[in-house]
Design an enzyme around this catalytic site. Structure first.
Site, PDB file in Angstrom:
ATOM      1  N   HIS A 275     -26.964  20.593  -0.068  1.00 46.00           N
ATOM      2  CA  HIS A 275     -27.071  21.054  -1.445  1.00 46.00           C
ATOM      3  C   HIS A 275     -26.072  22.168  -1.707  1.00 46.00           C
ATOM      4  CE1 HIS A 275     -29.127  21.441  -5.233  1.00 46.00           C
ATOM      5  NE2 HIS A 275     -29.238  22.750  -5.046  1.00 46.00           N
TER       6      HIS A 275
ATOM      7  N   LYS B  89      -0.360   5.431  -5.961  1.00 48.84           N
ATOM      8  CA  LYS B  89      -1.470   5.431  -6.927  1.00 48.84           C
ATOM      9  C   LYS B  89      -2.375   6.652  -6.736  1.00 48.84           C
ATOM     10  CE  LYS B  89      -5.180   4.177  -5.753  1.00 48.84           C
ATOM     11  NZ  LYS B  89      -5.663   2.824  -5.605  1.00 48.84           N
TER      12      LYS B  89
ATOM     13  N   CYS C  88       0.827  -1.211   0.000  1.00 49.48           N
ATOM     14  CA  CYS C  88       0.000   0.000   0.000  1.00 49.48           C
ATOM     15  C   CYS C  88       0.860   1.258   0.000  1.00 49.48           C
ATOM     16  CB  CYS C  88      -0.917  -0.031   1.218  1.00 49.48           C
ATOM     17  SG  CYS C  88      -1.960   1.405   1.363  1.00 49.48           S
TER      18      CYS C  88
ATOM     19  N   TYR D  92      -9.120  -3.351 -10.969  1.00 49.98           N
ATOM     20  CA  TYR D  92      -8.687  -2.174 -10.218  1.00 49.98           C
ATOM     21  C   TYR D  92      -7.354  -1.600 -10.739  1.00 49.98           C
ATOM     22  CZ  TYR D  92     -11.307  -2.962  -5.688  1.00 49.98           C
ATOM     23  OH  TYR D  92     -12.203  -3.107  -4.669  1.00 49.98           O
TER      24      TYR D  92
ATOM     25  N   GLU E  62      -7.051   1.869 -12.881  1.00 45.74           N
ATOM     26  CA  GLU E  62      -6.512   3.015 -12.131  1.00 45.74           C
ATOM     27  C   GLU E  62      -5.220   3.526 -12.771  1.00 45.74           C
ATOM     28  OE1 GLU E  62      -8.294   2.319  -7.638  1.00 45.74           O
ATOM     29  OE2 GLU E  62      -6.214   1.807  -8.000  1.00 45.74           O
TER      30      GLU E  62
HETATM   31  P1  FAD Z   1       1.504  -6.153   1.989  1.00 48.39           P
HETATM   32  O1  FAD Z   1       1.132  -4.744   2.220  1.00 48.39           O
HETATM   33  O2  FAD Z   1       1.749  -6.576   0.586  1.00 48.39           O
HETATM   34  O3  FAD Z   1       2.813  -6.427   2.867  1.00 48.39           O
HETATM   35  C1  FAD Z   1       3.522  -7.626   2.825  1.00 48.39           C
HETATM   36  C2  FAD Z   1       4.975  -7.337   3.190  1.00 48.39           C
HETATM   37  O4  FAD Z   1       5.635  -8.561   3.469  1.00 48.39           O
HETATM   38  C3  FAD Z   1       5.747  -6.689   2.043  1.00 48.39           C
HETATM   39  O5  FAD Z   1       6.533  -5.624   2.519  1.00 48.39           O
HETATM   40  C4  FAD Z   1       6.631  -7.821   1.522  1.00 48.39           C
HETATM   41  O6  FAD Z   1       7.789  -7.350   0.906  1.00 48.39           O
HETATM   42  C5  FAD Z   1       6.907  -8.547   2.833  1.00 48.39           C
HETATM   43  N1  FAD Z   1       7.308  -9.949   2.672  1.00 48.39           N
HETATM   44  C6  FAD Z   1       6.867 -10.839   1.749  1.00 48.39           C
HETATM   45  N2  FAD Z   1       7.439 -12.049   1.996  1.00 48.39           N
HETATM   46  C7  FAD Z   1       8.239 -11.894   3.083  1.00 48.39           C
HETATM   47  C8  FAD Z   1       9.062 -12.774   3.828  1.00 48.39           C
HETATM   48  N3  FAD Z   1       9.151 -14.047   3.500  1.00 48.39           N
HETATM   49  N4  FAD Z   1       9.747 -12.281   4.880  1.00 48.39           N
HETATM   50  C9  FAD Z   1       9.664 -10.976   5.231  1.00 48.39           C
HETATM   51  N5  FAD Z   1       8.878 -10.093   4.568  1.00 48.39           N
HETATM   52  C10 FAD Z   1       8.171 -10.553   3.510  1.00 48.39           C
HETATM   53  N6  FAD Z   1      -6.029  -1.199  -1.184  1.00 48.39           N
HETATM   54  C11 FAD Z   1      -6.863  -0.249  -0.724  1.00 48.39           C
HETATM   55  O7  FAD Z   1      -7.520  -0.458   0.303  1.00 48.39           O
HETATM   56  N7  FAD Z   1      -6.991   0.962  -1.362  1.00 48.39           N
HETATM   57  C12 FAD Z   1      -6.296   1.248  -2.481  1.00 48.39           C
HETATM   58  O8  FAD Z   1      -6.439   2.347  -3.036  1.00 48.39           O
HETATM   59  C13 FAD Z   1      -5.406   0.272  -2.988  1.00 48.39           C
HETATM   60  N8  FAD Z   1      -4.679   0.529  -4.080  1.00 48.39           N
HETATM   61  C14 FAD Z   1      -3.808  -0.416  -4.541  1.00 48.39           C
HETATM   62  C15 FAD Z   1      -3.094  -0.139  -5.691  1.00 48.39           C
HETATM   63  C16 FAD Z   1      -2.235  -1.066  -6.213  1.00 48.39           C
HETATM   64  C17 FAD Z   1      -1.438  -0.747  -7.459  1.00 48.39           C
HETATM   65  C18 FAD Z   1      -2.076  -2.321  -5.557  1.00 48.39           C
HETATM   66  C19 FAD Z   1      -1.130  -3.348  -6.107  1.00 48.39           C
HETATM   67  C20 FAD Z   1      -2.787  -2.617  -4.417  1.00 48.39           C
HETATM   68  C21 FAD Z   1      -3.670  -1.665  -3.896  1.00 48.39           C
HETATM   69  N9  FAD Z   1      -4.432  -1.912  -2.754  1.00 48.39           N
HETATM   70  C22 FAD Z   1      -5.301  -0.964  -2.298  1.00 48.39           C
HETATM   71  C23 FAD Z   1      -4.336  -3.206  -2.042  1.00 48.39           C
HETATM   72  C24 FAD Z   1      -3.453  -3.082  -0.796  1.00 48.39           C
HETATM   73  O9  FAD Z   1      -2.213  -2.510  -1.138  1.00 48.39           O
HETATM   74  C25 FAD Z   1      -3.232  -4.469  -0.185  1.00 48.39           C
HETATM   75  O10 FAD Z   1      -4.489  -5.076   0.031  1.00 48.39           O
HETATM   76  C26 FAD Z   1      -2.495  -4.380   1.152  1.00 48.39           C
HETATM   77  O11 FAD Z   1      -1.251  -3.770   1.008  1.00 48.39           O
HETATM   78  C27 FAD Z   1      -2.310  -5.793   1.727  1.00 48.39           C
HETATM   79  O12 FAD Z   1      -1.612  -5.716   2.945  1.00 48.39           O
HETATM   80  P2  FAD Z   1      -0.841  -6.993   3.507  1.00 48.39           P
HETATM   81  O13 FAD Z   1      -0.401  -6.627   4.877  1.00 48.39           O
HETATM   82  O14 FAD Z   1      -1.635  -8.206   3.303  1.00 48.39           O
HETATM   83  O15 FAD Z   1       0.441  -7.164   2.554  1.00 48.39           O
HETATM   84  P1  NDP Z   2      -7.612  -8.661 -10.235  1.00 48.12           P
HETATM   85  O1  NDP Z   2      -7.334 -10.058  -9.875  1.00 48.12           O
HETATM   86  O2  NDP Z   2      -8.718  -7.938  -9.551  1.00 48.12           O
HETATM   87  O3  NDP Z   2      -7.867  -8.547 -11.812  1.00 48.12           O
HETATM   88  C1  NDP Z   2      -7.018  -9.103 -12.755  1.00 48.12           C
HETATM   89  C2  NDP Z   2      -7.391  -8.561 -14.121  1.00 48.12           C
HETATM   90  O4  NDP Z   2      -6.473  -9.055 -15.080  1.00 48.12           O
HETATM   91  C3  NDP Z   2      -8.772  -8.981 -14.591  1.00 48.12           C
HETATM   92  O5  NDP Z   2      -9.322  -7.955 -15.376  1.00 48.12           O
HETATM   93  C4  NDP Z   2      -8.455 -10.222 -15.442  1.00 48.12           C
HETATM   94  O6  NDP Z   2      -9.422 -10.467 -16.432  1.00 48.12           O
HETATM   95  C5  NDP Z   2      -7.164  -9.786 -16.087  1.00 48.12           C
HETATM   96  N1  NDP Z   2      -6.308 -10.885 -16.507  1.00 48.12           N
HETATM   97  C6  NDP Z   2      -5.890 -11.924 -15.769  1.00 48.12           C
HETATM   98  N2  NDP Z   2      -5.061 -12.708 -16.492  1.00 48.12           N
HETATM   99  C7  NDP Z   2      -4.971 -12.152 -17.721  1.00 48.12           C
HETATM  100  C8  NDP Z   2      -4.288 -12.486 -18.903  1.00 48.12           C
HETATM  101  N3  NDP Z   2      -3.517 -13.567 -18.973  1.00 48.12           N
HETATM  102  N4  NDP Z   2      -4.424 -11.686 -19.983  1.00 48.12           N
HETATM  103  C9  NDP Z   2      -5.200 -10.596 -19.918  1.00 48.12           C
HETATM  104  N5  NDP Z   2      -5.877 -10.204 -18.831  1.00 48.12           N
HETATM  105  C10 NDP Z   2      -5.767 -10.980 -17.728  1.00 48.12           C
HETATM  106  O7  NDP Z   2      -6.218  -7.930 -10.008  1.00 48.12           O
HETATM  107  P2  NDP Z   2      -5.715  -6.474  -9.757  1.00 48.12           P
HETATM  108  O8  NDP Z   2      -4.255  -6.647  -9.818  1.00 48.12           O
HETATM  109  O9  NDP Z   2      -6.350  -5.455 -10.615  1.00 48.12           O
HETATM  110  O10 NDP Z   2      -6.140  -6.177  -8.266  1.00 48.12           O
HETATM  111  C11 NDP Z   2      -5.749  -7.019  -7.197  1.00 48.12           C
HETATM  112  C12 NDP Z   2      -6.433  -6.583  -5.937  1.00 48.12           C
HETATM  113  O11 NDP Z   2      -5.784  -5.434  -5.409  1.00 48.12           O
HETATM  114  C13 NDP Z   2      -7.895  -6.166  -6.121  1.00 48.12           C
HETATM  115  O12 NDP Z   2      -8.734  -7.253  -6.003  1.00 48.12           O
HETATM  116  C14 NDP Z   2      -8.109  -5.165  -5.031  1.00 48.12           C
HETATM  117  O13 NDP Z   2      -8.628  -5.807  -3.901  1.00 48.12           O
HETATM  118  C15 NDP Z   2      -6.724  -4.613  -4.730  1.00 48.12           C
HETATM  119  N6  NDP Z   2      -6.659  -3.240  -5.231  1.00 48.12           N
HETATM  120  C16 NDP Z   2      -7.476  -2.314  -4.651  1.00 48.12           C
HETATM  121  C17 NDP Z   2      -7.514  -1.024  -5.122  1.00 48.12           C
HETATM  122  C18 NDP Z   2      -8.437  -0.035  -4.492  1.00 48.12           C
HETATM  123  O14 NDP Z   2      -8.927  -0.287  -3.402  1.00 48.12           O
HETATM  124  N7  NDP Z   2      -8.712   1.094  -5.136  1.00 48.12           N
HETATM  125  C19 NDP Z   2      -6.670  -0.595  -6.231  1.00 48.12           C
HETATM  126  C20 NDP Z   2      -5.834  -1.652  -6.767  1.00 48.12           C
HETATM  127  C21 NDP Z   2      -5.847  -2.915  -6.269  1.00 48.12           C
HETATM  128  P3  NDP Z   2     -10.674 -11.491 -16.215  1.00 48.12           P
HETATM  129  O15 NDP Z   2     -11.743 -10.699 -15.541  1.00 48.12           O
HETATM  130  O16 NDP Z   2     -10.988 -11.889 -17.602  1.00 48.12           O
HETATM  131  O17 NDP Z   2     -10.157 -12.626 -15.378  1.00 48.12           O
END
Ligand code: FAD
Ligand code: NDP
Length: 513
Positions: A488, A87, A79, A221, A225
């Site tokens: 409003h 993001k 995150c 997502y 985004e």
């Molecule tokens: P993480 O935050 O992924 O933390 C896991 C940590 O463990 C990492 O630092 C990793 O490097 C470390 N790690 C992994 N393996 C090991 C190991 N073996 N030993 C030690 N450390 C290790 N969620 C929202 O609510 N709002 C959003 O707007 C949003 N935007 C997102 C945008 C993007 C592009 C992405 C990819 C995700 C987004 N998410 C969003 C999802 C959110 O980031 C994740 O759901 C959240 O970070 C999950 O938290 P976590 O604690 O499970 O894991």
């Molecule tokens: P998702 O698993 O939600 O979506 C994957 C996308 O990739 C789908 O559209 C899927 O299509 C497509 N896809 C998968 N495989 C292929 C392929 N081989 N070729 C082409 N398209 C493919 O993953 P995201 O990474 O977008 O998000 C992961 C999670 O992270 C979300 O579920 C969300 O919880 C979290 N997140 C939250 C955000 C927020 O809160 N604003 C922002 C970003 C992430 P199909 O539908 O056909 O399977």
């Protein structure tokens, strides 16, 4: 009991040994720690800090394996470093560009040619993220959580092997272990050139130079985004969708989001899938893809290809099978009970690696805090994963809580639900451009018409949805909405003014106050 790898000798290992001794002095008793958390992201940090505040002896291991492109970052997890925060800031950069263009209509004298400098934005965003990394380290120190910048795996149900970037090893023992290692972006490994030439969300926020003309593959997502902010800062951006956009979301709203993006300048290749990527001598990437309907092949060139095809949980290197922690073979996620316990009673899993949990930061944080309180015996409260609100930060933001119309129909039957909706122009933009957006409330048809789902598209959708989600948690009914007086002129007030049902076939366009 802590152990020390004797593989390497010398002064460095002596320092390491001293660190270890101080770690051991810090703790006493049967185990080195009451709790060791593997993964210092949203869930792991919240859990470790809460447990330490409640008097537990806690260590957290966090280690970032560089991306395939070599991108690395600091403490805080997805995150903070490669997710929500960078993001949202890049989304804000894009919104500001749109606002500056709109400002002309309000009399601001702005030069015709507006340009955006990627490096300035990226540096500002990256500096902010680095300040957050630092803040997390300080917080751990303040709360007396031992931070080990090491990669962990399980040796047995109370022992963790930790390895640092230089290959030094140590073991730590704990009464309880929490796994919170999150996930990493997937690559479509079957596509030649995908791993060699493509980037993912682990890289895009840390690029020093603009990705320029970009193909974003995926349609959920992350894909929408990223494509939204890339378009918003003026880059030629194409989204390649193999099936539908925003699977699992209300499909009417999803259509609005992508229509808006198309009007905003994002190109869409619908029902297409990439076949290969080659790097031309000029450094440009040539992508070949197939249209899944016509089976025709197409080619175009891009400066960057961003894979946003989902995420794989970071469970492979944890040695889970050795210790008996069960996973779902298909998803790779850890199977957990309502109290976050895995199949090994003193090992727990929270956040993105836990099966069936929303992949969202606030759920990981809350689950981590509640788990810490239960482990200490401070509370028995379980995490409630129902009706978690979410927002997609696309150019037209989309926030929702509860069921989509499709899901409500599936669960309750078409005749048992009422869909109320409204189509309205976003007041703050009407002078610059007039584009209608929509809200939908799905409720039960009978009784007090309990609300099953709320869907809002418009500015600050996250802020609006967050407020209404509180009502939702309290058992919101259509009657409650009707009895609320609006503010409003806002977009949020449209949610409490809804009176047109989809069933009636009447026009739901809002024409005035
Ligand atoms: P993480 O935050 O992924 O933390 C896991 C940590 O463990 C990492 O630092 C990793 O490097 C470390 N790690 C992994 N393996 C090991 C190991 N073996 N030993 C030690 N450390 C290790 N969620 C929202 O609510 N709002 C959003 O707007 C949003 N935007 C997102 C945008 C993007 C592009 C992405 C990819 C995700 C987004 N998410 C969003 C999802 C959110 O980031 C994740 O759901 C959240 O970070 C999950 O938290 P976590 O604690 O499970 O894991
Ligand atoms: P998702 O698993 O939600 O979506 C994957 C996308 O990739 C789908 O559209 C899927 O299509 C497509 N896809 C998968 N495989 C292929 C392929 N081989 N070729 C082409 N398209 C493919 O993953 P995201 O990474 O977008 O998000 C992961 C999670 O992270 C979300 O579920 C969300 O919880 C979290 N997140 C939250 C955000 C927020 O809160 N604003 C922002 C970003 C992430 P199909 O539908 O056909 O399977």
């Amino acid at each position: 009991m802590a152990a020390f790898s004797r593989g390497r000798q010398g002064i460095k290992s002596l320092c390491w040994f001293r660190t270890l001794i101080s770690t051991r002095n810090f703790s006493a008793g049967k185990f080195d720690y009451d709790l060791v958390v593997i993964g210092g992201g949203s869930g792991g940090l919240a859990c470790s800090k809460e447990a330490a505040q409640l008097g537990q002896r806690v260590a957290v291991l966090d280690y970032v394996e560089p991306s395939l492109k070599g991108t690395k970052w600091g403490l805080g997890g997805t995150c903070v470093n490669v997710g929500c925060i960078p993001k949202k800031l890049m989304h804000q950069a894009a919104l500001l560009g749109t606002a500056v263009k709109d400002a002309r209509k309000y009399g601001w004298q702005i030069p015709e040619s507006l340009s955006h400098d990627w490096s300035t934005m990226a540096e500002a965003v990256q500096n902010h993220v680095k300040s957050l990394n630092w803040g997390h380290r300080v917080q751990l120190q303040d709360k007396k959580v031992k931070y080990l910048n090491m990669k962990g795996n399980l040796v047995d149900k109370h022992t963790i092997r930790a390895v640092n970037a230089k290959g030094k090893e140590m073991t730590v023992t704990a009464k309880n272990i929490v796994l919170a290692t999150g996930g990493r972006p997937k690559y479509p490994t079957h596509v030649p050139g995908a791993m060699e030439f493509g980037i993912t969300s682990d890289d895009v926020f840390w690029l020093k130079e603009s990705p320029k003309k970009t193909l974003v593959v995926g349609a959920s997502y992350v894909a929408l985004e990223c494509a939204g902010f890339l378009t918003g800062i003026g880059l030629d951006t194409t989204v390649m969708v193999r099936s539908i956009a925003l699977r699992g979301f209300d499909q009417q709203m999803s259509g609005l989001v992508t229509d808006y993006m198309e009007a905003y300048g994002t190109k869409f290749s619908w029902k297409c899938t990439p076949k290969s990527i080659e790097k031309l001598p000029s450094g440009i990437l040539r992508v070949t893809w197939m249209n899944l309907n016509t089976k025709e092949e197409h080619q175009d060139t891009f400066n960057s290809v961003l894979w946003a095809v989902g995420r794989a949980s970071e469970t492979k290197t944890l040695n889970l099978d050795k210790v008996g922690v069960e996973i779902n073979i298909e998803t790779g996620k850890i199977i957990v009970a309502a109290d976050e316990a895995t199949s090994v009673p003193n090992i727990f899993a929270i956040g993105d690696i836990a099966e069936g949990r929303p992949e969202l930061t606030p759920t990981a944080i809350k689950a981590g805090k509640l788990l810490a309180r239960r482990l200490v015996g401070h509370s028995t409260e379980l995490m409630n994963y129902d009706n978690v609100a979410t927002t997609v930060f696309t150019p037209l933001e989309y926030g929702c809580v509860g069921l989509s119309e499709e899901e409500a129909e599936r669960r309750h039957g078409k005749d048992q639900i009422e869909v109320k909706y409204s189509i309205f122009a976003m007041v703050q933009f009407t002078v610059a451009w007039k584009r209608a957006t929509r809200i939908i409330v799905v409720c039960l048809r009978e009784g007090d018409q309990r609300v099953l789902g709320m869907h809002f598209t418009g500015p600050s959708a996250g802020e609006v949805t967050q407020g209404f989600s509180l009502g939702f948690q309290c058992g919101l009914t259509y009657e409650h909405l009707r009895n609320t007086v609006g503010i409003h002129p806002t977009c949020a007030e449209e949610l409490i003014k809804l009176n047109i049902t989809k069933r009636s076939g009447l026009d739901a366009t809002v024409t005035g106050c």
